[in-house]
Write an enzyme that holds these catalytic residues in place. Sequence first.
Site, mmCIF file in Angstrom:
data_model
loop_
_atom_site.group_PDB
_atom_site.id
_atom_site.type_symbol
_atom_site.label_atom_id
_atom_site.label_comp_id
_atom_site.label_asym_id
_atom_site.label_seq_id
_atom_site.Cartn_x
_atom_site.Cartn_y
_atom_site.Cartn_z
ATOM 1 N N TYR A 1 -1.879 0.238 10.634
ATOM 2 C CA TYR A 1 -2.326 0.027 9.422
ATOM 3 C C TYR A 1 -0.940 0.538 8.471
ATOM 4 C CZ TYR A 1 -3.633 -0.773 4.499
ATOM 5 O OH TYR A 1 -3.985 -1.332 3.011
ATOM 6 N N THR B 1 0.606 -1.312 0.028
ATOM 7 C CA THR B 1 0.210 0.044 -0.140
ATOM 8 C C THR B 1 1.306 1.560 0.028
ATOM 9 O OG1 THR B 1 -1.365 1.272 1.352
ATOM 10 C CG2 THR B 1 -0.105 -0.427 2.579
#
Length: 320
Positions: free
Chosen positions: A143, A119
């Site tokens: 995250y 990501t």
Amino acid sequence: MVDKTILVTGGAGYVGSHACKALAQAGYVPVTYDNLFRGHRELVKWGPLEVGDICDPARLKDVIARHKPVATMHFAAMALVGESVSQPDVYHRVNVEGTSTLLAIMRGAGVDKIVVSGTCAVYGMPKTTPITEDTPIAPISPYGETKLGMERRVSAADVSSVVLRYFNAAGADPDAETGEWHEPETHLIPNVLNAATKGETLRLFGDDYPTPDGTCIRDYIHVCDIAAAHVAALAYMDKAPGAHVFNLGTGTGNSVREVIETARRVTGKDIRAVVEKRREGDPAVLVANSSRVQSALGWTPRRSLEDQVRDAWRWTQKNG
Ligand code: UDP
């Protein structure tokens, strides 16, 4: 036909299910390994489903021994930024320790290739744009931190690997056989389309950013282009063993207002939006420089923002 089995962790999820379809179309047999916590049994259509947890070594060992995959695609992860702030330990256990468990079982079974769902959140709030792989790594949420931890475990392991750090995954399978199905749904395009179907008002988080129309700019990339890159990465590892990390975007940025306008055009619906205050942790602009992945994999994004919204709209109408 290739006729080789690929273990797809998280294959019942959004990107994972599109990867399964792309694998099947390329002649592979995708075996989905998913605990169905946020994945959906109904999206597993292109190969067998093995229900299991990424943190369960015995189950992983059994599944790998029976299916004998030649490589793994690893999508199984927790992926909600807000939730990661309230449950950092869960995110560490699943995203980082789960990846280590998978790698250990793979190595024990002689599976030595992995493609990993990464990501752009690992870059946090970058100071320059577009973002290359040399942009400083500085995640700002658990995250992002745990996805970086995942990358590091992969790169340190004795396997060949390709990590694809994607930007804003969007769209759906053009045949509407799979698509975005998140509960809760936090992403812009499905929320815009829900506003179109249900007459709800979209909450637009901030119009005071330093961008031409004041709303955030993101690099939206069609989920089928992402899936195609994963398939290309499998072949790439055969000719280029070792650990590789690539950005995956289109290089084109679109603002929240441009997305809403595109959705109005595609759906023919009036979409209402109300401006609210900025969402915490949203950078003004996130756009990828993907030249490295393009030259390494021979991959190129083929679908526009309009294609993404149109395909997502078809999926929404089928399932809404
Ligand atoms: N966004 C918004 N309303 C929503 C969802 C998202 O205004 O209901 C904005 C968000 O602030 C960001 C952009 O849309 O600027 C993309 O957000 P998304 O959650 O889809 O992806 P992210 O970039 O956070 O990964």
